[in-house]
Motif scaffolding. Structure first.
Motif, mmCIF file in Angstrom:
data_model
loop_
_atom_site.group_PDB
_atom_site.id
_atom_site.type_symbol
_atom_site.label_atom_id
_atom_site.label_comp_id
_atom_site.label_asym_id
_atom_site.label_seq_id
_atom_site.Cartn_x
_atom_site.Cartn_y
_atom_site.Cartn_z
ATOM 1 N N PRO A 168 68.646 12.907 17.770
ATOM 2 C CA PRO A 168 69.289 11.622 18.080
ATOM 3 C C PRO A 168 70.294 11.763 19.216
ATOM 4 C CG PRO A 168 70.359 12.619 16.213
ATOM 5 C CD PRO A 168 69.242 13.563 16.600
ATOM 6 N N ILE A 169 70.574 10.625 19.890
ATOM 7 C CA ILE A 169 71.610 10.576 20.924
ATOM 8 C C ILE A 169 72.665 9.581 20.463
ATOM 9 C CG2 ILE A 169 72.126 10.013 23.321
ATOM 10 C CD1 ILE A 169 69.346 10.793 24.070
ATOM 11 N N ASN A 170 73.914 10.005 20.459
ATOM 12 C CA ASN A 170 74.991 9.165 19.968
ATOM 13 C C ASN A 170 75.637 8.360 21.091
ATOM 14 O OD1 ASN A 170 74.769 10.223 17.278
ATOM 15 N ND2 ASN A 170 75.857 12.055 17.986
ATOM 16 N N GLU A 171 76.197 7.236 20.717
ATOM 17 C CA GLU A 171 76.957 6.450 21.682
ATOM 18 C C GLU A 171 78.135 7.277 22.197
ATOM 19 O OE1 GLU A 171 79.490 2.243 21.943
ATOM 20 O OE2 GLU A 171 78.433 2.805 20.097
ATOM 21 N N GLY A 172 78.289 7.308 23.505
ATOM 22 C CA GLY A 172 79.371 8.080 24.113
ATOM 23 C C GLY A 172 78.962 9.470 24.556
ATOM 24 N N ASP A 173 77.730 9.901 24.232
ATOM 25 C CA ASP A 173 77.261 11.218 24.681
ATOM 26 C C ASP A 173 77.091 11.228 26.195
ATOM 27 O OD1 ASP A 173 77.235 12.152 22.125
ATOM 28 O OD2 ASP A 173 75.058 12.166 21.876
ATOM 29 N N GLU A 174 77.457 12.346 26.805
ATOM 30 C CA GLU A 174 77.252 12.486 28.241
ATOM 31 C C GLU A 174 75.796 12.844 28.521
ATOM 32 O OE1 GLU A 174 78.625 15.438 31.875
ATOM 33 O OE2 GLU A 174 80.141 14.862 30.373
#
Length: 243
Positions: free
Chosen positions: A182-188
């Motif tokens: 998964p990719i989280n909100e705020g990940d660069e």
């Protein structure tokens, strides 16, 4: 600061950059901006107070119309100082100067005017990305859609020398094109380097604006695809053996 007055103290360690930081914060307050940009103020009938910029114009004939607002200061040690703002080609700049000689010389205002004239003659506002323009696209495994995009949330612009043309500017992306869930909100997600004449002018950090979770349908389709490919390879191998 070692005191609340701003008067000289040997333990002060305040720089022009510090004052610019304070000014940047203060400009977020609408009431401050009204006072900061006011040229005159009438506290009571038949009484008018003039700002530093207005006095420079009335007493010394200095054209200050290009300056949005200003606040001056003076101590024997720092001499004349000025925190000011100016707008060039639609972009507002902050300027903080010190050490202009003469308590009532107006040289601090002339410093600001000189900088404005130089900047306005030699720089222009260049828009690298317009509002809602696509900045970067990337793939995320086991998600629907598979392809995602990041768009700018406002114009991305800066002052550049007038000699710069569109051909002198290009962009270099640093980061991965394919990301795993998964990719989280705020990940660069990576960085875009703005290059001017092969030199790094600025770097934009690309931040994911919403979480991207596993999609059951995408996982299922991915599994079906992998099984199908395996079966086709097995069939191909069997055909080759028969031949």
């Amino acid at each position: 600061f070692a005191n609340t007055t701003g008067l000289h103290d040997d333990n002060h360690y305040t720089t022009c950059r510090d004052m610019a930081t304070l000014l940047e914060y203060a400009l977020q307050n609408e009431e401050f901006v009204k006072v900061f940009e006011a040229r005159t103020y009438e506290p009571w009938t038949d009484t008018t107070w003039n700002s530093t910029l207005e006095r420079a114009y009335l007493l010394r004939g200095i054209d200050t119309s290009m300056l949005d607002g200003a606040k001056s200061g003076f101590t024997d040690e720092a001499e004349l100082t000025l925190a000011s703002t100016m707008t060039i080609d639609g972009r507002q700049l902050m300027l903080v100067t010190a050490f202009a000689e003469g308590q009532r010389s107006g040289r601090n205002v002339m410093d600001a005017v000189t900088v404005f004239n130089y900047m306005s003659q030699n720089y222009k506002n260049y828009t690298f990305f317009e509002d809602q323009q696509e900045m970067h696209s990337y793939y995320v495994t086991f998600s629907i859609p598979f392809l995602h995009t990041i768009v700018s949330t406002g114009d991305v612009n800066a002052l550049v020398p007038n000699t710069i043309s569109e051909e002198d500017i290009h962009y270099v992306f640093e980061g991965k094109t394919v990301h795993f869930n998964p990719i989280n909100e705020g990940d660069e997600l990576g960085r875009i380097q703005i290059m001017i004449n092969d030199e790094v002018f600025d770097t934009i950090v690309i931040i994911n604006d919403s979480s991207i979770e596993y999609s059951f349908l995408a996982v299922t389709l991915g599994a079906v695809f992998i099984v199908t490919v395996i079966l086709l390879l097995i069939k191909l191998c069997l055909n080759l053996k028969r031949n």
